[in-house]
Scaffold this active site. Structure first.
Site, short mmCIF file in Angstrom:
data_model
loop_
_atom_site.label_atom_id
_atom_site.label_comp_id
_atom_site.label_asym_id
_atom_site.label_seq_id
_atom_site.Cartn_x
_atom_site.Cartn_y
_atom_site.Cartn_z
N GLY A 283 0.80 -1.22 0.00
CA GLY A 283 0.00 0.00 0.00
C GLY A 283 0.83 1.27 0.00
O GLY A 283 0.63 2.16 -0.82
N ALA A 284 1.80 1.34 0.92
CA ALA A 284 2.59 2.55 1.05
C ALA A 284 3.75 2.28 1.98
O ALA A 284 3.81 1.21 2.61
CB ALA A 284 1.74 3.68 1.62
N GLU B 191 6.53 4.21 4.89
CA GLU B 191 6.70 5.37 5.78
C GLU B 191 8.10 5.97 5.81
O GLU B 191 8.50 6.55 6.82
CB GLU B 191 6.31 4.95 7.20
N ASN B 192 8.89 5.87 4.72
CA ASN B 192 10.25 6.42 4.72
C ASN B 192 10.27 7.81 5.37
O ASN B 192 9.41 8.64 5.09
CB ASN B 192 10.75 6.55 3.29
N HIS C 79 -1.90 6.36 8.54
CA HIS C 79 -1.03 5.28 9.04
C HIS C 79 0.45 5.61 8.79
O HIS C 79 1.27 5.55 9.70
CB HIS C 79 -1.43 3.97 8.34
N GLU C 80 0.76 5.97 7.54
CA GLU C 80 2.17 6.23 7.23
C GLU C 80 2.67 7.46 7.99
O GLU C 80 3.79 7.49 8.47
CB GLU C 80 2.39 6.40 5.72
N HIS D 164 3.46 6.64 11.55
CA HIS D 164 4.73 5.91 11.70
C HIS D 164 5.89 6.86 12.02
O HIS D 164 6.92 6.40 12.53
CB HIS D 164 5.07 5.16 10.41
#
Ligand code: B3K
Ligand code: ZN
Length: 863
Positions: free
Chosen positions: A265-266, A268-269, A301-302, A305
């Site tokens: 999905g994605a 979180e860098n 969500h990301e 993080h």
């Protein structure tokens, strides 16, 4: 804590495959990293990466110097400026180094355009991008690629692309180059780089303490009009994390990039989140309500993080739930607040049961904190994520809201900048609240879904609940011990008033009884309110009592659950005894539907019949081998009966939920559309698609267009064929919409047609099978059509196996993930099991099968 990590690990280790990594084997790194400088000279076929890294020996864990590295061509290496010749093998290198701090330099060459696995540095539609979690950084340069090695990064990018991005804050840029610096020490899995022809849709955010942050959503030219919702969701997430968790953003810029080719999905860098474009791009005409909600949830969500994952990361990959369970829990809270807590809870439990209970009840069951793995990418599972979030919800229920807040404050204060463990996490709760959590810790170590049997007794004003818990064996864990189960209970008196409001019963023993005194009449208990623990409740009761709770329960989750259980009981009887649905269910449904005080979104959920996979599991649990065709037919028959019974209500409801004015993606409007769609689904059983056909023609948004098209296709016999072609012609330029076009026709196919339709679609010129979204659109739809996937001749199993064999050398991660289609093998009859085993056996025998896929297939086959 009484159980040590080592003891916990010792339980599950026997039987694990060779090549496995064990939690019990954790050792601190032999060298720490103080600073990383990377220079990228980007070219599709031959990118050069120069690394200059400051290392320092770790006196507490002395050992040889080893760096991870895969698929890298080493051009040259030096230590403190002097050339060295390390020993390079397939998984990294070793080298003699000084017993003091030193500078390591290396230059490697990689080929991003040849990287179809989408891990490391790769290209998507001409754009350079990266995916490093869990172990992709080692495909970029030699490095101690483990989350407990954290360092600040400085990155220089040289390329002929207009935009060049990396983590942290921009430092400088010129023609053909850009430099970035990330001051926050981070593990390599959070490294990111993006370069390409991109445009930004931008905004600003002022943090609580007054820091100005530039926000950018980067997309390909042409997609600028589809970024507003993502940006809005980002700002709301940033504000919410400040208000609810006291967490502020910590850089001057926050970048989000949308890419079309992405394995999940994605990601979180730090400061540079990379997203699958389907979770960024939205317009009313191309995205459904569900898409909008997913975008909001994943953006949050990301972003969340940044604190739970990035500022505090995981010591090792066994601790994955430390960041994922917590961050899912936080995004669930956020969505509940933005939309509706009741509806969100029901949605989350539906997902938990569909994915996590399914996993827990099959060969892939594993603890929230696994104790060994072969390929860590195979452990980004519903158990780690969704059950991981449930465990946090239970903790919060046990310590209360204030205790939770104190514990979280302590967690951030104590572990900021560290790589932490589940032990650290639980200790924070113990220190903040004084509770002993040693038994609670079993939730992290024991796999399987606990069963909670309930019986009750009423005498002389005393009402007693007898509770008994047991957890079935799971692979590697034959014996289970009692867990701490918070059971939220309320009592209603016979006229429907609540006489005992929600109370948490804390179950800690295998068997335990709880008594309520002073009750004038035998109450009706509402048990496991809000789904207070991820367990399966086993309690004998009557349809009348379920209908009573559906009408009177003050707890919205249990109100819905009562209707759900009624529907499941009805369906079980229809499948096993060819029974007709009883009046208690149909009347209760009608009363609920007519109740305008109830939120439309809630009514839509209550009207949705249990899915076929859910029924298969339910029958299996009850000792009956599920027949996918019989379940499909019974569910279809129930739909027709419900439609008949409600025919007086449905047209009015369908009209009443038709909102005036242009589309808005807010929860209220989406709830009305959901109820309208639920009504349309039933109306379609009455008018063979006439209303749906009109809606397809008139809809001005994707939610209603796709919903109606699905209804039309569900009629069968070629209905909707022309509308389907028109849909394709209209949307062929839009990848995300065409993904829906692929999925829908399989999802709505008659069981005996699903595999043929899927096979024909694999020959469609738009079946770009190397694109994970497209592959999943087709095969994900087939795998989640139980009667279509489990057709008796095994044709669907074979089709999927053929394609997994083809995809594996190209993209092992997506292949391995898709093998979970077979995880329900144990439920079905011997013939189907043989066919599934044969299909899995063919995958297992494929030459050069990836570590990812062979681990999954081995576990499913019980190896
Ligand atoms: N942390 C990533 C998932 C990485 C998956 C690696 N195979 C997205 C997330 O959970 O937010
Ligand atoms: Zn996550």
């Amino acid at each position: 804590m009484t159980e040590s990590v080592a003891q916990a690990a010792a339980q599950a280790a026997p039987g694990a495959a060779p090549g496995a990594v064990y939690l019990a084997d954790y050792r601190a790194p032999s060298h720490w990293v103080d600073e990383v400088h990377l220079t990228f000279r980007l070219a599709p076929g031959a990118t050069r990466v120069r690394a200059r890294i400051r290392f320092r020996p770790n006196p507490e864990a002395p050992g040889p110097f080893r760096l991870d590295g895969e698929g890298l061509t080493l051009i040259g290496a030096a230590i403190d400026g002097r050339p060295v010749s390390p020993d390079v093998d397939a998984r990294g290198l070793t080298c003699a180094v000084p017993d003091a701090p030193f500078t390591w330099e290396a230059e490697v060459e990689i080929a991003p355009e040849a990287n179809t696995a989408l891990e490391g540095l790769y290209m998507s539609k001409g754009m350079y991008c990266t995916q490093c979690e869990a172990e992709g950084f080692r495909k970029i340069t030699f490095y101690p690629d483990r989350p407990d090695v954290m360092a600040p990064f400085t990155v220089r990018i040289e390329a002929d692309t207009p935009v060049m991005l990396s983590n942290g804050d921009p430092v400088a840029q010129g023609a053909g180059w850009a430099e970035w610096h990330d001051p926050w020490p981070k593990p390599a899995y959070l490294f990111a780089l993006v370069a390409g022809d991109l445009v930004a849709v931008s905004d600003r955010f002022t943090t609580a303490s007054g820091r100005e942050v530039a926000l950018n959503v980067w997309v390909r030219p042409g997609d600028e009009g589809k970024c507003d919702y993502a940006l809005d969701a980002l700002k709301r997430s940033m504000r919410w994390d400040e208000e609810v968790y006291g967490r502020e953003y910590d850089l001057s810029v926050f970048n989000i990039v949308a890419v079309d080719d992405f394995n999940m999905g994605a990601m979180e860098n730090k400061g540079l989140n990379i997203f699958n474009s389907r979770y960024v791009l939205a317009s009313p005409q191309t995205a459904t309500d569900r898409d909008y909600e997913m975008i909001e949830g994943i953006i949050a969500h990301e972003y969340f993080h940044n604190w739970t994952g990035n500022r505090i990361t995981c010591r090792d990959w066994f601790q994955l739930c430390l960041k994922e369970g917590l961050t899912v829990f936080r995004d669930q809270q956020f969505t509940g607040e933005m939309r509706s807590h009741a509806v969100k809870r029901i949605d989350d439990v539906l997902l938990l049961r569909a994915r996590q209970f399914r996993e827990d009840n099959g060969p892939l069951a594993h603890p929230v904190r696994p104790e060994n793995y072969i390929e860590i990418n195979n452990f980004y599972t519903a158990t780690v994520y969704e059950k991981g979030a449930e465990v946090i919800g239970m903790l919060k229920r046990l310590v209360g809201d204030d205790g939770y807040r104190r514990a979280l404050d302590l967690y951030f204060a104590r572990h900021d900048g560290e790589a932490a463990t589940i032990e650290d996490w639980l200790t924070v709760f113990e220190d903040a609240t004084g509770r002993d959590l040693s038994q609670f810790k079993r939730w992290y170590a024991q796999a399987g879904t606990p069963r909670l049997e309930v019986s009750e007794e009423y005498r002389d004003g005393r009402f007693t609940l007898h509770l008994r818990q047991h957890t079935p064996p799971t692979p590697g864990q034959p014996e289970k011990h009692p867990q701490v189960i918070p059971v939220a209970v309320g009592l209603l008196n016979p006229n429907g008033d609540e006489v005992v409001p929600t109370t948490i019963l804390e179950m800690t023993e295998a068997e335990q009884s709880f008594t309520f005194e002073g009750l004038a009449a035998r109450p009706v208990p509402s048990i496991l309110r809000g789904f207070s623990a991820p367990v399966i409740l086993e309690r004998r009761t009557t349809p009348e009592e379920r209908a009573f709770l559906l009408a009177h329960d003050t707890d919205p989750f249990n109100k819905w659950e009562a209707g759900r259980q009624l529907a499941k009981d009805v369906l079980v009887d229809m499948v096993t005894r060819d029974a007709e649905p009883g009046g208690a269910y149909l009347d209760a449904l009608e009363r609920m539907l007519r109740d305008d005080t109830l939120d439309p979104a809630f009514r839509a959920l209550a009207l949705r019949l249990p899915g076929e996979d859910d029924m298969a599991q339910t029958l299996h649990d009850a000792g009956t081998t599920p027949d996918p065709d019989a379940i499909h037919a019974a569910r279809r028959r129930l739909e027709a009966r419900v439609a008949q019974h409600l025919r007086g209500v449905l047209p009015g409801l369908y009209e009443a939920m038709n909102l005036p004015g242009p589309y808005t993606p807010d929860a209220k409007a989406a709830g009305c559309r959901a109820l309208r769609q639920a009504a349309l689904t039933l109306i379609t059983r009455l008018d063979d698609g006439a209303t749906a056909a009109r809606q397809v023609a008139s809809a001005d948004n994707m939610t209603e267009e796709l919903g109606a098209l699905g209804c039309l296709l569900s009629v069968g016999n070629g209905a909707g064929g022309e509308a389907l072609s028109a849909f394709y012609r209209r949307w062929r330029h839009d990848r995300l919409v065409i993904d829906k076009w692929f999925s829908l026709q399989i999802a709505q196919a008659m069981p005996d047609r699903a595999a043929e339709i899927a096979r024909d679609l694999t020959r469609h010129p738009d079946f770009d099978w190397k694109n994970p979204n497209r592959f999943r659109a087709l095969f994900g739809a087939l795998a989640t059509h139980p009667a279509g996937f489990h057709r008796a001749d095994g044709a669907a199993y074979d089709l999927l196996a053929d394609w997994l064999i083809r995809l594996d050398p190209v993209n092992p991660q997506t292949t391995a993930r898709m093998t979970t289609a077979f995880e329900t093998i144990g439920r079905y009859d011997a013939d189907r099991q043989d066919l599934m085993r044969a299909a899995l056996g063919r995958i297992a025998a494929a030459p050069g099968l990836s570590r990812d896929t062979s681990e999954m297939v081995g576990r499913i086959l019980g190896g």
